[in-house]
Design a protein around this motif. Sequence first.
Motif, short mmCIF file in Angstrom:
data_model
loop_
_atom_site.label_atom_id
_atom_site.label_comp_id
_atom_site.label_asym_id
_atom_site.label_seq_id
_atom_site.Cartn_x
_atom_site.Cartn_y
_atom_site.Cartn_z
N PHE A 12 0.82 -1.20 0.00
CA PHE A 12 0.00 0.00 0.00
C PHE A 12 0.86 1.26 0.00
N SER A 13 1.90 1.27 0.83
CA SER A 13 2.74 2.47 0.94
C SER A 13 3.48 2.76 -0.36
N ALA A 14 3.96 1.72 -1.04
CA ALA A 14 4.74 1.92 -2.26
C ALA A 14 3.87 2.25 -3.46
N VAL A 15 2.67 1.66 -3.51
CA VAL A 15 1.81 1.79 -4.69
C VAL A 15 0.75 2.86 -4.53
N LEU A 16 0.21 3.00 -3.31
CA LEU A 16 -0.95 3.86 -3.06
C LEU A 16 -2.05 3.55 -4.08
N PRO A 17 -2.54 2.31 -4.06
CA PRO A 17 -3.44 1.86 -5.13
C PRO A 17 -4.81 2.50 -5.09
N ARG A 18 -5.26 2.89 -6.25
CA ARG A 18 -6.66 3.27 -6.46
C ARG A 18 -7.44 2.10 -7.02
N ASP A 19 -6.78 1.32 -7.89
CA ASP A 19 -7.44 0.19 -8.53
C ASP A 19 -6.37 -0.81 -8.95
N ILE A 20 -6.79 -2.05 -9.16
CA ILE A 20 -5.85 -3.08 -9.59
C ILE A 20 -6.49 -3.90 -10.70
N PHE A 21 -5.70 -4.17 -11.73
CA PHE A 21 -6.14 -5.07 -12.78
C PHE A 21 -6.12 -6.49 -12.22
N PRO A 22 -7.15 -7.30 -12.46
CA PRO A 22 -7.17 -8.66 -11.90
C PRO A 22 -5.87 -9.41 -12.18
N PRO A 23 -5.24 -9.96 -11.15
CA PRO A 23 -3.96 -10.65 -11.35
C PRO A 23 -4.04 -11.74 -12.42
N GLN A 24 -2.98 -11.80 -13.22
CA GLN A 24 -2.83 -12.83 -14.24
C GLN A 24 -1.71 -13.77 -13.80
N PHE A 25 -1.60 -14.92 -14.48
CA PHE A 25 -0.62 -15.93 -14.08
C PHE A 25 0.07 -16.46 -15.32
N ASN A 26 1.40 -16.54 -15.25
CA ASN A 26 2.14 -17.02 -16.41
C ASN A 26 3.12 -18.13 -16.06
N ARG A 27 3.57 -18.77 -17.11
CA ARG A 27 4.41 -19.97 -16.99
C ARG A 27 5.46 -19.93 -18.10
N PRO A 53 5.56 9.06 -10.67
CA PRO A 53 6.44 8.12 -9.96
C PRO A 53 7.41 8.80 -9.00
N VAL A 54 7.84 10.01 -9.31
CA VAL A 54 8.75 10.73 -8.39
C VAL A 54 8.01 11.11 -7.12
N GLU A 55 6.80 11.64 -7.26
CA GLU A 55 6.00 12.00 -6.09
C GLU A 55 5.67 10.75 -5.26
N ARG A 56 5.36 9.67 -5.95
CA ARG A 56 5.04 8.42 -5.24
C ARG A 56 6.24 7.92 -4.45
N ARG A 57 7.43 8.02 -5.03
CA ARG A 57 8.62 7.57 -4.31
C ARG A 57 8.91 8.47 -3.11
N LEU A 58 8.75 9.78 -3.27
CA LEU A 58 8.97 10.70 -2.15
C LEU A 58 8.01 10.38 -0.99
N LEU A 59 6.76 10.11 -1.32
CA LEU A 59 5.80 9.75 -0.27
C LEU A 59 6.18 8.44 0.41
N PHE A 60 6.65 7.47 -0.36
CA PHE A 60 7.07 6.20 0.24
C PHE A 60 8.25 6.42 1.20
N GLU A 61 9.24 7.19 0.77
CA GLU A 61 10.40 7.43 1.62
C GLU A 61 10.02 8.21 2.87
N LEU A 62 9.10 9.17 2.73
CA LEU A 62 8.64 9.92 3.89
C LEU A 62 7.87 9.02 4.85
N ASP A 63 7.06 8.13 4.31
CA ASP A 63 6.32 7.19 5.14
C ASP A 63 7.27 6.28 5.90
N MET A 64 8.30 5.77 5.23
CA MET A 64 9.28 4.90 5.89
C MET A 64 10.06 5.67 6.96
#
Length: 226
Positions: free
Chosen positions: A71-86, A184-195
Motif C-alpha cells: 500500500f505504501s509503495a503503490v498507493l493503489p486506487r485500482d488493480i487489474f485482476p492478477p494474471q498468471f504465467n508460466r 512516480p517521483v512523487e510516489r517515491r517521495l511519499l514512500f520514503e517519507l512514510d518509511m
Amino acid sequence: MLLTIDEVLSAAEVEHARTLLAQARWIDGRSSAGPLAREVKNNLQIAEDCPTLAPLRRLVLQALEREPLVFSAVLPRDIFPPQFNRYRAIGEGEHYGPHVDAAIRLVGERKLRTDVSATLFFSAPEEYDGGELVIHDLFGTQRVKGKAGSIVIYPASSLHEVTPVTRGERLASFMWFQSLVPDPVERRLLFELDMATLTLRSEHGEGALAARFSTLYHNLLRRWSV
C-alpha cells in the motif's frame, strides 16, 4: 522506484497456489499481448475461463491487502485482476522480450491506467535457470529473480523483459495498479517519507516531531493524489 518485498505469501500459501497452478488450463500468452508485444512474447498464461483462476486471484489479492508495504509503495486506487504465467525450458527457452506495458487496460467496461507493474513469484530461484525479470529505467538496469512468495514492484512505464528459461519452470503472477499518485517521483517521495516516519516512531515513539512528519505526509498525499 523498484521494490522487492519478501514473504508476501507464506510457504503454505505458495504450496496451495502451486497446487492450483498444476490444475490450470494454460493457453498461449500472446493472446493478451498487443501487436508489438506479441512479436516478442513466448510463454503461457491461464485461460480466463479456467476454474482455478478465481481462487488464485483471491489468494493474491488477499495477500496484497494485508501487506502494508504494498500500500505504501503503490498507493493503489485500482488493480487489474492478477494474471498468471508460466515459462518452460522448451527449445531455446520460453521468454518475453523487451517491451513496455500498455498504458491503459480494460477491466470490464472501465479503463484502468497502468502506473505500477508487479510480479509475484511462485517458483523458487533455484528451481530454474534463466527467467530473470530485467527492468530498464532511470535507476539503471536491474535483474530480479525473486524468492517464492516475494513480489517485485516497479514503474509500468519501464522497458522490461523476462530472459529465456533454460532449465525448469518459472511460475508467477503479474498485475498492474492504478495509483492515487500517478507521478512516480512523487510516489517515491511519499514512500520514503512514510518509511522515515515509521522509523522515527519506532525509535522515539509518538511525539511532536512524528506528528509533524505525519502531517507533511498526508498533506502531500492530499495535494498529489487524483
